[in-house]
Design a protein around this motif. Structure first.
Motif: not given
Lengths: 121, 259
Positions: A9, A39-41, A43-45, A47-48, A51, A57, A62, A65
């Motif tokens: 994070x 930052x959120x954007x 992280x979403x990209x 993390x997805x 996966x 992770x 995890x 987080x």
């Protein structure tokens, strides 16, 4: 290791903060413009993507987080406790009315604009 | 001896005292909400408790950082409640909530989120400026500054400083922004059903329309934890857009209308 989750994070926050400051300089208002959102954007990209590649992770990472997300509301409570509530009330009628009407008005625009998208589908 | 020990105790471990205090608030409000049979409102109660403590802190110390100005909670140096509830830790934990977000939800609401940002800034500014005008302010720079405060309590002072208005007008703009932020925290959970704030798209629109990061973060936390990342993500661009539009286009518009 749980600290890896906290570092995960932190990494996005630092990248976002830096890019936000570049954006702030570019548009000439200074400061950090949208660093948290960037930052959120990212992280979403990320993390997805991880996966989808079948490499999510590690469970313990995890947990780091998840711990941060779990203390989010308590942090907001602390944030509320340090706001200048006295100052807001001292602002008097103009402040109450300007802030109040803008807020409540904007809230009632939410369903109107959300609906806009649905009818476009 | 006891006196000296107590004094030295109160001067140390401010952050830990702040954590203990917040934990205590969360515990009590959870219990109260269970007693009321409305567990959903626990977060809202906790946030309102925080606001009340901020009021008491501001009243007793005369400072402008609420409870954080009280010595045992860190003093104005901001090592206790000030650190825990400061923007650094707030943003860090907000970002962590993005972990569970699905890309397709973002894609779905992306364009409407951007449109909402512009509508949100312009709407709040115009409403704030009109109210300033109706209540007797005639100087376009002052009207612009108060309108900017209705955008957020950061846009207000930034605008006021760049337009060179007096410090009491700037204080007024900060107060308008604070009213917005506090009101958002308090009423969002109660108004959520009425405005269909129950899905990621609505949360992104909501964050972009209201824009005050602290208000949106608190309001959504008290409404539905799952919606927090969506609203927070758009809200974080709002103040930037406001500081860009209001002192420039906004001021020109006000000068055209009211000069």
């Amino acid at each position: 290791m749980e600290i890896l989750g906290m570092g995960y994070v932190a990494l996005f926050m630092l990248i976002g903060s830096f890019l936000g400051r570049i954006l702030g300089q570019l548009i000439g208002v200074g400061g950090d413009v949208g660093g948290v959102g960037i930052a959120m954007l990212l992280m979403v990209v990320t993390t997805n993507y991880l996966k989808s590649k079948g490499r999510p992770l590690h469970k313990n990472t995890e947990r780091g987080v998840k711990f941060l997300s779990a203390i989010y509301i308590p942090v907001i409570v602390a944030m509320a406790a340090r706001l200048n509530v006295v100052g807001a009330l001292r602002g008097g009628f103009v402040a109450l009315l300007a802030g109040g009407v803008a807020t409540i008005g904007a809230m009632f625009l939410v369903p109107l604009i959300s609906k806009l998208r649905k009818t476009n589908d | 001896m006891f006196q000296a020990a107590l004094e030295s105790f109160m001067g140390a471990d401010h952050l830990i005292i702040a954590i203990a205090l917040v934990a205590f608030i969360m515990l009590i409000t959870k219990k109260i909400s269970k007693m009321l049979g409305e567990e959903r409102i626990a977060s809202a109660l906790a946030i309102i408790t925080g606001l009340i403590l901020a009021y008491i802190g501001g009243r007793t110390t005369g400072g402008d950082s609420g409870l954080a100005d009280v010595y045992i909670f860190g003093g104005a140096s901001g090592l206790g409640v000030g650190l825990l509830g400061g923007s650094m830790i707030r943003d860090y934990t907000i970002i962590s909530t993005a972990y569970g977000v699905k890309t397709e939800n973002l894609k779905k609401a992306g364009p409407i989120g951007v449109i909402s940002l512009f509508i949100g800034v312009i709407f709040s500014f115009i409403v704030g400026a009109l109210i300033a005008r109706i209540l007797g302010y005639t100087n376009p720079a002052e009207i612009t500054t108060i309108g900017a405060g209705a955008v957020t309590f950061i846009v207000g002072p930034v605008t006021g400083t760049s337009l060179g208005v007096s410090s009491d007008i700037i204080a007024l703009s900060v107060a308008a922004g604070l009213v917005k932020s506090i009101l958002t925290m308090i009423i969002t959970p109660f108004i959520a059903d009425l405005i269909n704030l129950d899905n990621p798209t609505a949360a992104m629109v909501y964050g972009a329309l209201i824009g005050t990061t602290s208000g949106v973060a608190g309001g959504l936390a008290a409404t539905d934890k799952e919606l927090v990342p969506y609203g927070a993500m758009t809200a974080t661009f709002y103040t930037g857009l406001g500081t860009l539009l209001v002192p420039s286009v906004g001021f020109l518009l006000m000068r055209m209308l009211f000069a």
